[in-house]
Design an enzyme around this catalytic site. Structure first.
Site, PDB file in Angstrom:
ATOM      1  N   TYR A 118      44.406  52.620  38.840  1.00 35.30           N
ATOM      2  CA  TYR A 118      44.870  51.494  39.657  1.00 35.30           C
ATOM      3  C   TYR A 118      43.857  51.242  40.770  1.00 35.30           C
ATOM      4  O   TYR A 118      43.453  52.180  41.458  1.00 35.30           O
ATOM      5  CB  TYR A 118      46.226  51.823  40.286  1.00 35.30           C
ATOM      6  CG  TYR A 118      46.694  50.778  41.277  1.00 35.30           C
ATOM      7  CD1 TYR A 118      47.529  49.733  40.885  1.00 35.30           C
ATOM      8  CD2 TYR A 118      46.289  50.818  42.611  1.00 35.30           C
ATOM      9  CE1 TYR A 118      47.935  48.757  41.778  1.00 35.30           C
ATOM     10  CE2 TYR A 118      46.690  49.847  43.518  1.00 35.30           C
ATOM     11  CZ  TYR A 118      47.515  48.826  43.098  1.00 35.30           C
ATOM     12  OH  TYR A 118      47.908  47.860  43.984  1.00 35.30           O
ATOM     13  N   GLU A 206      44.192  42.817  42.602  1.00 31.21           N
ATOM     14  CA  GLU A 206      44.884  44.001  42.087  1.00 31.21           C
ATOM     15  C   GLU A 206      44.529  44.151  40.615  1.00 31.21           C
ATOM     16  O   GLU A 206      44.854  43.267  39.812  1.00 31.21           O
ATOM     17  CB  GLU A 206      46.402  43.875  42.256  1.00 31.21           C
ATOM     18  CG  GLU A 206      47.125  45.160  41.884  1.00 31.21           C
ATOM     19  CD  GLU A 206      48.641  45.056  42.049  1.00 31.21           C
ATOM     20  OE1 GLU A 206      49.242  44.139  41.470  1.00 31.21           O
ATOM     21  OE2 GLU A 206      49.197  45.911  42.761  1.00 31.21           O
TER      22      GLU A 206
END
Ligand code: GDP
Ligand code: MN
Length: 400
Positions: A118, A206
């Site tokens: 991530y 993101e």
């Protein structure tokens, strides 16, 4: 401003960030053509069909599917295009899918394991610095990781004067436990990603997941890109990426009239000049026992036209049972606003919700008189307390 995954990935690619390659399609036939072209260009045998909506969690909602041949590409695209996709970010009403991204399958077997990470970049307002947030727990809900294992989320703050330093990009790669080729790829990935973020004046990137492929390449499988609206004037090409299909229709209409409108769930519509006064007005509505149906700031130079546009937008919300107009006549005179309200009321016609107009400032008394003498179902108020009381009366059915 949010953009689609496929658009975000195009931006990343321009900056040398490796991505899961894909081609966008609006029909199943286009999807099959796209798959054929991707096979030629990337050698991929399998494809992933990914719904393009402005919301995450598509995988879990059934909007990301693996196709092992061209028939499946067609079948799955038929399923996904036109579907109403519900994810934890769309709300229960879901979102209609107009396009799919046909992407190469990047989870192929190879000499080492694939791994999902991530990575996000955003502005930390508390420190006034950009921060790279990253975690080895990629692919899944980062909110859950943050709640249950917050120690698995790392933060790297970037000094705005000197920018991202080489050692910082290496630290990220090191904390991911990478080595050799994958380590070098990650350093390059983070460096290019950061440059893309800064150059495009984004407010958030993101990338979840960032994938280490089985042959040690690092690439973006997903891309959520949020561009700063206030900087779009510097990026005409990026401003064109806007997809109004994905936005609330009333908010789009308000934007066309330069009104700051945010739809809310309550029953009292309000129209105010100035954001601070709008916030205070919403508080007053709550105190009177109502719930604001919207936030609407018509700006400093409110005139008959803007008032009318604001009215029309508020009235399109079927939940609205009363409207409170609260205008401070500093730059604009209250009598002009009052005339604007009366004129707009007559132009629209058929308004069956009570309207309370509170005007304060230059020519406030005259404004109130214009409202009172109009013969319309409009109530004037000068003091805020008086306006609040009238909202209360209207909601409880005493007047109207
Ligand atoms: P999101 O659910 O909206 O966040 O969409 P993502 O783009 O992150 O995709 C969701 C999930 O689909 C990923 O976490 C992967 O597990 C899976 N996925 C994405 N691309 C591929 C692919 O190329 N091959 C395979 N097998 N799975 C993929
Ligand atoms: Mn994702």
């Amino acid at each position: 401003m949010n953009i689609h995954e496929y658009q975000g990935k195009e931006i990343l690619k321009r900056y040398g960030v490796r991505i899961q390659e894909g081609i966008v399609a609006e029909t199943p036939e286009q999807a099959v053509e796209a798959a054929k072209r991707l096979t030629e260009e990337t050698g991929t045998g399998w494809h992933v069909i990914k719904a393009q909506i402005h919301a995450g969690g598509r995988g879990k909602g059934g909007g990301v599917k693996l196709a092992k041949n061209l028939e499946q590409v067609k079948e799955l695209s038929e399923q996904i295009i036109g579907m109403n996709l519900v994810t934890h970010q769309t709300g229960p009403e879901g979102k209609n899918v107009h396009k799919v991204l046909v992407a190469q399958d990047v989870y192929y077997p190879g000499p080492s394991e694939t791994k999902e990470f991530y990575v996000s970049i955003l502005l930390d307002r508390a420190t006034g610095q950009n921060v790279i947030m990253y975690s080895t727990e990629g692919g899944m809900d980062i909110e859950e990781v943050a709640e249950h294992t917050p120690d698995k989320i790392f933060k790297e703050y970037i000094n705005p004067t000197v920018g991202l330093q080489g050692f910082q990009a290496r630290k990220v790669a090191f904390n991911f436990g990478l080595e050799g080729e994958a380590f070098k790829e990650m350093v390059k990935f983070i460096t290019s990603l950061y440059k893309a973020y800064v150059d495009t004046d984004s407010s958030m990137f993101e990338i979840n997941p960032v994938l280490k492929t089985s042959d040690n390449k690092i690439l973006a499988v997903d891309a959520k890109v949020d561009l700063d609206d206030n900087a779009l004037f510097r990026h005409k090409d990026l401003a064109d990426l806007r997809d109004t299909n994905e936005e609330d229709p009333l908010e789009v209409e308000a934007g066309e009239h330069n009104l700051n409108y945010v739809k809310l769930d309550g029953n009292v519509g309000c129209m105010v000049n100035g954001a601070g006064l709008a916030m205070a007005t919403m508080d007053i509505i709550k105190l009177s026992g109502g719930e604001p149906a919207n936030f609407l700031d018509v700006g400093g130079g409110a005139n008959a036209k803007t008032v009318e546009a604001g009215f029309r937008i508020i009235l399109k919300d079927p939940n609205v049972k009363a409207i409170l107009i609260n205008i401070f006549g500093g730059i604009v005179r209250c009598d002009r606003v009052a005339n604007g309200v009366v004129e707009a009321y007559k132009n629209i016609g058929n308004i069956d919700v009570p309207i309370i107009v509170r005007l304060q400032g230059t020519n406030a008394e005259e404004g109130a008189r214009i409202i009172d003498e109009s013969g319309l179902k409009v109530y004037s108020a000068v003091a805020l307390k008086e306006a609040a009381q009238k909202v209360k009366d209207v909601i409880s059915g005493v007047i109207a």
